[in-house]
Design a protein around this motif. Structure first.
Motif, PDB file in Angstrom:
ATOM      1  N   TYR A  29       0.863  -1.205   0.008  1.00 13.25           N
ATOM      2  CA  TYR A  29       0.146   0.070   0.061  1.00 13.25           C
ATOM      3  C   TYR A  29       0.834   1.080  -0.091  1.00 13.25           C
ATOM      4  O   TYR A  29       0.631   2.252  -0.906  1.00 13.25           O
ATOM      5  N   ARG A 270     -12.339  -1.574  -1.969  1.00 11.49           N
ATOM      6  CA  ARG A 270     -11.195  -1.975  -1.307  1.00 11.49           C
ATOM      7  C   ARG A 270     -11.067  -3.385  -1.639  1.00 11.49           C
ATOM      8  O   ARG A 270      -9.979  -3.782  -2.018  1.00 11.49           O
ATOM      9  N   SER A 273     -11.270  -4.557  -5.808  1.00 11.99           N
ATOM     10  CA  SER A 273     -10.889  -3.415  -6.431  1.00 11.99           C
ATOM     11  C   SER A 273     -11.309  -3.526  -8.033  1.00 11.99           C
ATOM     12  O   SER A 273     -10.689  -4.604  -8.605  1.00 11.99           O
ATOM     13  N   ASN A 307      -4.645  -2.768  -1.821  1.00 11.21           N
ATOM     14  CA  ASN A 307      -5.772  -2.717  -0.878  1.00 11.21           C
ATOM     15  C   ASN A 307      -6.059  -4.026   0.055  1.00 11.21           C
ATOM     16  O   ASN A 307      -6.848  -3.774   0.822  1.00 11.21           O
ATOM     17  N   ARG A 308      -5.235  -5.053  -0.037  1.00 13.73           N
ATOM     18  CA  ARG A 308      -5.182  -6.136   0.786  1.00 13.73           C
ATOM     19  C   ARG A 308      -3.944  -6.060   1.571  1.00 13.73           C
ATOM     20  O   ARG A 308      -3.738  -7.236   2.177  1.00 13.73           O
ATOM     21  N   HIS A 328      -8.710   3.831   0.362  1.00 14.39           N
ATOM     22  CA  HIS A 328      -8.381   2.913  -0.196  1.00 14.39           C
ATOM     23  C   HIS A 328      -7.681   3.336  -1.629  1.00 14.39           C
ATOM     24  O   HIS A 328      -7.870   4.273  -1.944  1.00 14.39           O
ATOM     25  N   ALA A 330      -8.558   2.152  -4.798  1.00 13.73           N
ATOM     26  CA  ALA A 330      -9.137   1.505  -6.087  1.00 13.73           C
ATOM     27  C   ALA A 330      -9.279   2.774  -7.119  1.00 13.73           C
ATOM     28  O   ALA A 330      -9.271   2.140  -8.348  1.00 13.73           O
TER      29      ALA A 330
END
Ligand code: HEM
Length: 393
Positions: A29, A270, A273, A307-308, A328, A330
């Protein structure tokens, strides 16, 4: 069509031969966020898409020059000039007006569906609604929107492919030029009546006043917006409906309370995506996490993986429709952050609220008889549903 790549979450950035003939994959991220704001990475990347064999005969030149002029593929200062021309059409007051019209259109569309029998939510709702919204914003009739949808399929196949070959690229070129044709005919004659404050009105005025430099530059924005405006929203609509159908309590709360719906949609963005990655090219070489990034290297920013990221989100693989953990990726971030993000959220909230208020017991339809199995998208780039069969319980 390729399966999503499995990326080794433990490594920081890694080289993969699977995309564009070789690219750096960035999955964390914090790294993706930083890279999206880093001016050493350029969005000018169209060259890498055009197959080498086609470069010599120039047959893909029109496509290349159309794509290369679009906002998403321009760095400063051209990027800022064009983006500021479009921004007004995406401001809250413009969206509010659009939302009122959209709710009526969605109601009429849903009136035409008998939900006691299974129907494909993607074909009947998730595909046509965003297409109609963006077509109207761009001054097109409904028939033109239909024709644009057909063109978009070929462009999507090209965009989705990590290493498109020449045949795929030629088809995408035909379709992109076909889309441009929807406007080209009357662009310099009398355009049809339009609202000067609409996206289309703003772009036309900018062209007349010379702030858009050429007809080609104008057409590039129109084609890009038409494609970007519906391809992705469709995927989000499918994933979000599926998530809400699976959680009866949240479905009820979300249908009754726009704030709950907004948060649920944000979590689906999130967790699933719709656009899994975006790309850049190294404009200024630099060292990153011990790797040398050379000028011209492709860099893929894996939005879905970021996002994970467990460093950023608690239990990131869990879909938690009440999650409240901030932004997030996305829609990207930084100068190229999705210009349609607020519009998308509005569209999805209106459609899902209307659907779930009308059919609170909507559920997935089991395959059998005339009803085929619902089909998830199997693509490295997009995430969502090709078809999603549903009916009232
Ligand atoms: C679920 C829906 C959508 C998703 C997930 C999505 C995703 C994204 C992402 C990730 C970017 C940034 C790409 C990058 O930095 O390389 C982007 C940019 C963009 N999106 Fe979207 N998008 C969606 C809907 C829309 C809609 C509805 C429109 C227009 C009506 C739109 C128009 C654009 C445009 C024009 C850009 C380029 C912005 C720039 O370069 O300044 N998108 N989108």
């Amino acid at each position: 069509m390729t399966e999503a790549l499995s990326v080794d979450a433990a490594s920081e950035i890694q080289w993969s031969e699977d995309y564009f003939g070789g690219a750096w994959l960035v999955t964390r991220y914090a790294d993706v966020e930083r890279a999206l704001r880093d001016s050493r990475l350029s969005v000018r990347r169209t060259g890498g898409w055009v197959p080498a064999g086609a470069k010599t005969d120039g047959s893909l030149k029109p496509f290349r020059s159309l794509v290369a002029r679009a906002l998403l593929f321009l760095d400063a200062p051209d990027h800022g000039r064009l983006r500021s021309l479009m921004m007004g059409a995406f401001q809250p007051h413009a969206l509010q007006e659009l939302g009122q019209r959209l709710r009526e259109q969605v109601r009429v569309r849903l009136d035409g569906i008998d939900a006691s029998a299974p129907f494909d939510f993607i074909a009947r709702v998730a595909q046509p609604v965003p297409a109609q919204v963006v077509a109207e914003m761009l001054g097109l009739t409904l028939e033109a929107a239909d024709s644009a949808l057909r063109h978009a399929t070929d462009i999507a196949a090209f965009v989705e492919h990590p290493c498109p070959d020449e045949a795929l690229t030629q088809r995408a070129q035909r379709s992109a030029l076909g889309m441009a044709q929807l406007w080209r005919g009357w662009l310099e004659e009398d355009p049809p009546p339009h609202d000067p404050n609409s996206l289309f009105g703003r772009l036309l005025a900018a062209h007349r006043e010379g702030r858009i430099e050429s007809r080609e530059e104008l057409l590039a924005q129109l084609v890009m917006l038409l494609f970007a405006g519906h391809e992705t929203t469709r995927h989000l609509l499918g994933s979000a409906l599926d998530a809400l159908m699976a959680d009866p309590l949240m479905r009820e709360r979300a249908a009754a309370d726009p704030a709950v719906m907004r948060r649920a949609v944000r979590e689906v963005l999130r967790h699933a995506s719709p656009v899994r990655y975006t790309a850049r090219r190294v404009a200024v070489p630099f060292e990153w996490h011990g790797q040398q990034l050379r000028r011209g290297d492709a860099v893929l920013l894996m939005l879905a993986e970021a996002n994970r990221d467990a460093v950023r989100f608690t239990a990131p693989d869990q879909l938690n429709l009440t999650r409240d953990e901030g932004v997030h990726l996305a829609f990207g971030v930084g100068p190229h952050v999705c210009i349609g993000a607020a519009l998308t959220q509005l569209e999805v909230e209106i459609v899902l609220t209307e659907v779930l208020q009308r059919w609170p017991d909507l559920q997935r339809a089991a395959p059998g008889g005339e009803v085929p199995a619902s089909e998830p998208i199997r693509s490295g780039l997009y995430q969502g549903w090709r078809s999603l069969w549903v009916h009232r319980g």
